[in-house]
Scaffold this motif. Structure first.
Motif, PDB file in Angstrom:
ATOM      1  N   LEU A 145       0.985  -1.153   0.019  1.00 51.08           N
ATOM      2  CA  LEU A 145       0.059   0.027   0.071  1.00 51.08           C
ATOM      3  C   LEU A 145       0.702   1.278  -0.178  1.00 51.08           C
ATOM      4  O   LEU A 145       0.420   2.277  -0.661  1.00 51.08           O
ATOM      5  CB  LEU A 145      -0.931  -0.068   1.144  1.00 51.08           C
ATOM      6  N   LEU A 146       1.761   1.233   0.721  1.00 45.35           N
ATOM      7  CA  LEU A 146       2.944   2.371   0.805  1.00 45.35           C
ATOM      8  C   LEU A 146       3.454   2.710  -0.627  1.00 45.35           C
ATOM      9  O   LEU A 146       3.582   3.772  -0.824  1.00 45.35           O
ATOM     10  CB  LEU A 146       3.908   2.298   1.794  1.00 45.35           C
ATOM     11  N   THR A 147       3.696   1.712  -1.460  1.00 48.90           N
ATOM     12  CA  THR A 147       4.398   1.707  -2.432  1.00 48.90           C
ATOM     13  C   THR A 147       3.548   2.367  -3.837  1.00 48.90           C
ATOM     14  O   THR A 147       3.772   3.137  -4.705  1.00 48.90           O
ATOM     15  CB  THR A 147       5.187   0.599  -2.977  1.00 48.90           C
ATOM     16  N   PHE A 148       2.383   1.386  -3.777  1.00 51.64           N
ATOM     17  CA  PHE A 148       1.390   1.511  -4.829  1.00 51.64           C
ATOM     18  C   PHE A 148       0.280   2.471  -5.100  1.00 51.64           C
ATOM     19  O   PHE A 148      -0.284   2.668  -5.941  1.00 51.64           O
ATOM     20  CB  PHE A 148       0.927   0.141  -5.324  1.00 51.64           C
ATOM     21  N   TYR A 149       0.008   2.807  -3.803  1.00 50.32           N
ATOM     22  CA  TYR A 149      -1.113   3.761  -3.429  1.00 50.32           C
ATOM     23  C   TYR A 149      -0.818   5.184  -3.069  1.00 50.32           C
ATOM     24  O   TYR A 149      -0.033   5.191  -2.054  1.00 50.32           O
ATOM     25  CB  TYR A 149      -2.268   3.231  -2.431  1.00 50.32           C
ATOM     26  N   LYS A 150      -0.949   6.222  -3.846  1.00 48.64           N
ATOM     27  CA  LYS A 150      -0.455   7.434  -3.450  1.00 48.64           C
ATOM     28  C   LYS A 150      -1.532   8.227  -2.576  1.00 48.64           C
ATOM     29  O   LYS A 150      -1.193   8.613  -1.534  1.00 48.64           O
ATOM     30  CB  LYS A 150       0.040   8.516  -4.564  1.00 48.64           C
TER      31      LYS A 150
END
Length: 385
Positions: A145-150
């Motif tokens: 989530l930290l990487t793919f969702y801004k």
């Protein structure tokens, strides 16, 4: 406090490894070949750890065996040269963001390997086993989530207006006509890049398992880490020479390339690997792997402060899930340790109750009289027979 030492050690390790990612990005912006940086990283680590291991452990160190040398070679191959170079190759074919997300598979792969190699018990029917499994999944999900969702941009502190990566890239373009080799040398290939990154995660997880075995075979942290870094240095140098023999790429001056090599070699691959090996010996490979997603939280904060990157809502939510996952795994392992160690204080903080049962024995009977002994003695025929 004794039980908190491995936790504090792994937090320090993840902060140091987060700095490795920052220096990797700065070295890339300066046009350095990452394969050469990996080779320099383990060369500097070997130069620091070899004399340190000799002087610190020379009086208590036992004789090296071929088995220990073979384990050190395999550990250096899996955790050093293979894991790092596969990660870099996968990042070339995809992107730095995608490759960083793939590293969050390490806790899940380590959990599976630790169960297969019997370093961890699955115990899915118990509460501690369910907590470890749920914590691992929470950590992986939070990192994804930290990487793919801004999401929306979050401002937690005033902007620093510092972008070291842009400054280095501008200086490199102005001083040399060559372009950075990391992102433009090969065509994007998401499938192959995913396979390479997954391979890097697998070998890093396998290294954690092998490191636990090496610590049992040869329990001298400085010596084993120095041997592993020396093996990784030789392997990485040979691999880099096969692809790049340009002396300009191998030369080091007083710039960010030298600083990146010293930081990643001396601190990350030198001192921190000793701490990591100690934590693996104390708490196991799964304990060390679940801290890996924390690195993304630190990288997100440092990137916002030093590299001019924005902090988004996905980063905050992912960080919360990662912390929850870490707490769940640590709680599960503590409950397992409390249930197996009956002589220690239980997890609730109470001293275990011990029942003492005293048996009253009857007094021994009096010795038989001579007449009773004569009656109990066997007949002569039986003795003869």
């Amino acid at each position: 406090m004794e039980g908190m030492k491995p936790v504090a050690g792994m937090v320090v390790v993840q902060f140091a490894f987060a700095g490795v990612n920052i220096f990797y990005k700065l070295a890339v912006c300066d046009g350095m070949d990452m394969r050469i940086l990996v080779a320099y990283r383990y060369l500097f680590a070997s130069a620091v750890l070899a004399p340190l291991a000799y002087f610190v452990e020379r009086k208590k160190r036992t004789k090296l065996t071929w088995r220990v040398m073979l384990l050190s070679f395999v550990c250096g191959l899996c955790g050093g040269s293979l894991a790092q170079n596969l990660y870099i190759s996968g990042m070339k074919l995809t992107s730095a963001t995608f490759a960083s997300a793939m590293t969050n598979l390490i806790p899940a792969i380590t959990f599976v390997l630790a169960v297969l190699f019997r370093y961890e018990g699955l115990a899915i029917g118990t509460v501690p086993g369910q907590a470890k499994l749920a914590g691992t999944l929470l950590g992986v999900g939070g990192a994804m989530l930290l990487t793919f969702y801004k999401g929306a941009q979050v401002t937690l502190w005033p902007p620093t207006h510092v972008n070291l990566a842009a400054q280095l890239a501008a200086h490199h373009h102005s001083s040399s006509s060559s372009q950075p080799r990391l992102a433009t040398s090969e065509e994007p290939n998401r499938a192959m890049g995913s396979l390479l990154c997954t391979g890097g995660c697998f070998f890093y997880a396998l290294w954690l398992i092998l490191q636990a075995r090496l610590c049992r075979e040869y329990p001298f942290h400085y010596s084993t880490t120095a041997l592993m870094c020396l093996m990784s240095a030789l392997q990485s140098a040979l691999f880099a020479l096969c692809f790049d023999r340009d002396p300009a790429q191998w030369s080091l001056a007083f710039d960010v390339r030298l600083l990146a090599a010293v930081y990643t070699g001396v601190l990350a691959s030198g001192v921190m690997l000793v701490v990591l090996a100690w934590c693996v010996k104390r708490r196991g490979p799964l304990f060390a792997s679940v801290f890996n997603p924390m690195m993304l939280v630190v990288v997100a904060v440092l990137s916002s402060l030093l590299l001019g990157e924005d902090l988004h809502l996905g980063s905050v939510l992912g960080a919360v899930l990662i912390v929850m996952g870490l707490y769940a795994v640590l709680w599960g392992k503590d409950r397992e340790a409390a249930s197996t160690d009956h002589g220690k204080v239980t997890a609730a903080g109470e001293v275990p109750h011990i029942d003492v049962i005293v048996h009253r024995h009857l007094p021994p009977p009096p010795p038989p009289s001579p007449q009773q002994q004569h009656q109990q003695s066997p007949p002569a025929a039986a003795i003869t027979r």
